[in-house]
Design an enzyme around this catalytic site. Structure first.
Site, short mmCIF file in Angstrom:
data_model
loop_
_atom_site.label_atom_id
_atom_site.label_comp_id
_atom_site.label_asym_id
_atom_site.label_seq_id
_atom_site.Cartn_x
_atom_site.Cartn_y
_atom_site.Cartn_z
N ARG A 160 4.62 8.93 3.88
CA ARG A 160 3.37 8.93 4.64
C ARG A 160 3.14 7.57 5.29
O ARG A 160 3.53 6.55 4.73
CB ARG A 160 2.19 9.22 3.71
CG ARG A 160 1.94 10.69 3.43
CD ARG A 160 0.77 10.92 2.49
NE ARG A 160 -0.14 9.78 2.40
CZ ARG A 160 -1.20 9.72 1.58
NH1 ARG A 160 -1.47 10.74 0.80
NH2 ARG A 160 -1.96 8.67 1.52
N ARG A 171 -3.30 -2.73 4.14
CA ARG A 171 -4.37 -2.20 3.28
C ARG A 171 -4.78 -3.22 2.23
O ARG A 171 -5.96 -3.33 1.88
CB ARG A 171 -3.93 -0.90 2.62
CG ARG A 171 -3.83 0.26 3.60
CD ARG A 171 -3.11 1.44 3.00
NE ARG A 171 -3.87 2.07 1.93
CZ ARG A 171 -3.34 2.89 1.03
NH1 ARG A 171 -2.05 3.13 1.03
NH2 ARG A 171 -4.09 3.44 0.12
#
Ligand SMILES: [Zn+2]
Length: 222
Positions: A160, A171
Site C-alpha cells: 500500500r 508520516r
C-alpha cells in the site's frame, strides 16, 4: 473507561486497541477504519479523505471532528470508549475535551505507545496487502507461503502507498510535528500514561492493561 490511545504510525495502536477495548468492554473507535469504510463505499467523505491519506497527510480537523462527534453520540459508548487515531492534533484534542465536557463525560486516561522510528519503518515497510481480500501479510512476521501470493485466496499481494518507506518517513515527520505535542498536552492534564510498545504483542497488551488499571485506581483513590 473513556480512553485515548496515542503513538506513532506503526506503534501497533490498532492491534492493542482491539485487545484493550475487549478487556474493558468498550467499543474501539478507529477514525482510520471509519475513513477506510467511506473510501471503500466511495462516499463524498471517502473521496475527500483519500486525497489526504494517499499523500501521507492528515485529514483536516473539521472533517475528523465531525465524524467523532457523530460516533460518540451512539448508544454503545454509554459505558465508555477507546479512541484510536484521534485526536492527532492539539486542535483536535481541545475539540474533544470541549465535546466531552459538554456531555459531562471527560476522558479517564490517555495511553501512549512508545516505539523507535527504525522499528516503525521495519514493521510497516514489510506489510503486503492482498488485492482480493485485503488481508495484510508481513514479509518478516507473517509471510505468505508463496512470495507475492495470498494464502487465503491466491490474490496478488501489493505494498500500500501508506506502507512505502518514503511515505512512512513522511508520516513519522507528520506525527512528530503534529501529534507529539498531544503527549505534552495530556501530561499537563494529568491524564497521560506511557508504555514501551516493543516486544511480543501479548506482553504489550499486558503492560497496557496494567497501566490503565493503575490509572483508574489512582483516580479512584484521589
Ligand atoms: Zn487474499
Amino acid at each position: 473507561m473513556r480512553l485515548v490511545l496515542v503513538g506513532a504510525p506503526g506503534a501497533g495502536k490498532g492491534t492493542q486497541a482491539k485487545f484493550v477495548a475487549k478487556h474493558f468492554s468498550v467499543p474501539a473507535i478507529s477514525t482510520g477504519d471509519i475513513f477506510r469504510a467511506n473510501i471503500a463505499a466511495k462516499t463524498d467523505l471517502g473521496r475527500e479523505a483519500k486525497r489526504f491519506m494517499d499523500a501521507g497527510d492528515l485529514v483536516p480537523d473539521e472533517v475528523t471532528i465531525g465524524i467523532v462527534r457523530d460516533r460518540l453520540s451512539q448508544d454503545d459508548t454509554a459505558n465508555g470508549f477507546l479512541l484510536d487515531g484521534f485526536p492527532r492534533t492539539l486542535a483536535q484534542a481541545e475539540a474533544l475535551r470541549d465535546m466531552l465536557d459538554d456531555l459531562g463525560t471527560p476522558l479517564d486516561v490517555v495511553l501512549e505507545l512508545q516505539v523507535d522510528d527504525d522499528e516503525v519503518v521495519r514493521r510497516l515497510s514489510g506489510r503486503r496487502t492482498c488485492r482480493q481480500c485485503g488481508h495484510v501479510w508481513h514479509l518478516e512476521f507473517d509471510p505468505p507461503k508463496q512470495e507475492g501470493v495470498c494464502d487465503i485466496d491466491g490474490g496478488e499481494l501489493f505494498q500500500r502507498d501508506d506502507d512505502q518507506p518514503e511515505t512512512i518517513r513522511r508520516r513519522l515527520e507528520v506525527y512528530t510535528d503534529q501529534t507529539a505535542p498531544l503527549v505534552g498536552f495530556y501530561e499537563t492534564a494529568g491524564l497521560l500514561r506511557s508504555i514501551t510498545a516493543q516486544g511480543p504483542v501479548d506482553e504489550i497488551t499486558e503492560r497496557a492493561i496494567a497501566a490503565l488499571e493503575a490509572a483508574v485506581d489512582a483516580r479512584a483513590d484521589a
